[in-house]
Design a protein around this motif. Structure first.
Motif, PDB file in Angstrom:
ATOM      1  N   GLN A   1      32.084  37.944  38.442  1.00 50.58           N
ATOM      2  CA  GLN A   1      30.595  37.744  38.698  1.00 50.58           C
ATOM      3  C   GLN A   1      30.452  36.913  40.319  1.00 50.58           C
ATOM      4  N   ARG A   2      31.368  35.951  40.232  1.00 50.18           N
ATOM      5  CA  ARG A   2      31.094  35.247  41.816  1.00 50.18           C
ATOM      6  C   ARG A   2      31.726  36.063  42.868  1.00 50.18           C
ATOM      7  N   GLY A   3      32.598  37.118  42.707  1.00 56.65           N
ATOM      8  CA  GLY A   3      33.012  37.942  43.642  1.00 56.65           C
ATOM      9  C   GLY A   3      34.359  37.418  44.122  1.00 56.65           C
ATOM     10  N   ALA A   4      34.983  36.680  43.059  1.00 58.40           N
ATOM     11  CA  ALA A   4      36.344  36.178  43.508  1.00 58.40           C
ATOM     12  C   ALA A   4      37.464  37.223  43.581  1.00 58.40           C
ATOM     13  N   LEU A   5      38.603  37.193  44.068  1.00 57.13           N
ATOM     14  CA  LEU A   5      39.636  38.038  43.977  1.00 57.13           C
ATOM     15  C   LEU A   5      40.359  37.680  42.546  1.00 57.13           C
TER      16      LEU A   5
END
Ligand code: APR
Length: 250
Positions: free
Chosen positions: A200-204
């Protein structure tokens, strides 16, 4: 498929390793599910829940004494050591593990959130409740002070999660820029749900597992290989550094 450059450590400030039993499989410890898995030979309802312990604490302790003996007899794997080395190089690296074997710490890692507790702690009704204990087999199964049964400080089936590690894990995963899941089947909740926070945070998000899992879709990168070879492939320079350090005293 990711390239070595995609995972270059200078690109990340907050890395989370989310680990499960497959990480320690390379040390010679069985996983829980799949071929040779513990729950294929033992029914958790007889060995890994409070109801079983209340019914027959000696039997449950014999099972856990044997697990302590096996976990204490193995060495951390190359993957455990590479994870510790990443943590030394990238200060914001945290480890969230479902494993109870303490192998991350033995490899030199710090800041390890043990979601399912540790086989190396026990607790009874006395304050401070959970204390470190490395006896194999455990000496007194009843606490000499309060007389109640000591039990492993691990999260058995049907137990509530321990608040401190889960809160630390949520904080770490919610703000990471790289999450690498290694060696977990992703079927035991609530732990299995945590990596979603990184998605959800957009981390890899990278999954290292020889097999597909029910949560594989969450990950943008899948590495279908064993833990140590996969991590050594991501960061060959770390492995070389570790080996030269190990050889320095020869
Ligand atoms: N490298 C990476 N992954 C591996 C390797 C390896 N060498 N060998 C096996 N695996 C993978 C398997 O494909 C599987 O997906 O490790 C996973 C192990 O899954 P489980 O046995 O279910 O272990 P885990 O996900 O940690 O279990 C979660 O279940 O009963 C409980 O409390 C226990 O913490 C445990 C929880």
């Amino acid at each position: 498929m990711t390239t070595h450059e995609d995972l270059a450590l200078h690109r990340f400030r907050r890395i989370v390793f989310f680990t499960g039993a497959g990480l320690s499989a390379e040390c010679g410890l069985p996983t829980y599910r799949g071929k040779g898995g513990i729950w294929g030979s033992y029914d958790w309802q007889d060995y890994a829940c409070q109801r079983a312990f209340d019914r027959d604490p000696e039997k449950v302790w014999e099972f856990h004494d044997e697990r302590r003996r096996r976990m204490g007899a193995v060495e951390p794997s190359q993957a455990h050591r590479i994870i510790a080395e990443v943590q030394r190089r990238v200060a914001g690296t945290k480890i969230v593990t479902q494993n109870i074997d303490g192998l991350h710490q033995r490899a030199g890692a710090t800041d390890v959130s043990e979601l399912h507790g540790s086989v190396w702690r026990i607790r009874c009704d006395c304050p401070p409740r959970a204390v470190e204990n490395r006896e194999v087999p455990i000496g007194a199964r009843r606490c000499p002070a309060c007389g109640t049964w000591r039990r492993p400080d691990i999260v058995w089936f049907e137990d509530p999660m321990q608040p401190a590690p889960i809160e630390a894990a949520i904080a770490a995963i919610s703000e990471c820029d790289l999450l690498i899941s290694i060696g977990t089947s992703g079927v035991v909740f609530p732990a299995a749900d945590l990596p979603r926070l990184a998605v959800q945070r957009g981390a890899l998000c990278v999954e290292v597992n020889p097999e597909e899992t029910p949560v594989s879709d969450w990950y943008s990168v899948h590495v279908r290989g064993p833990a140590s070879a996969s991590l050594a492939g991501f960061w060959p320079e770390l492995d070389a550094a570790r080996e030269s350090a190990a050889g320095a005293g020869d």
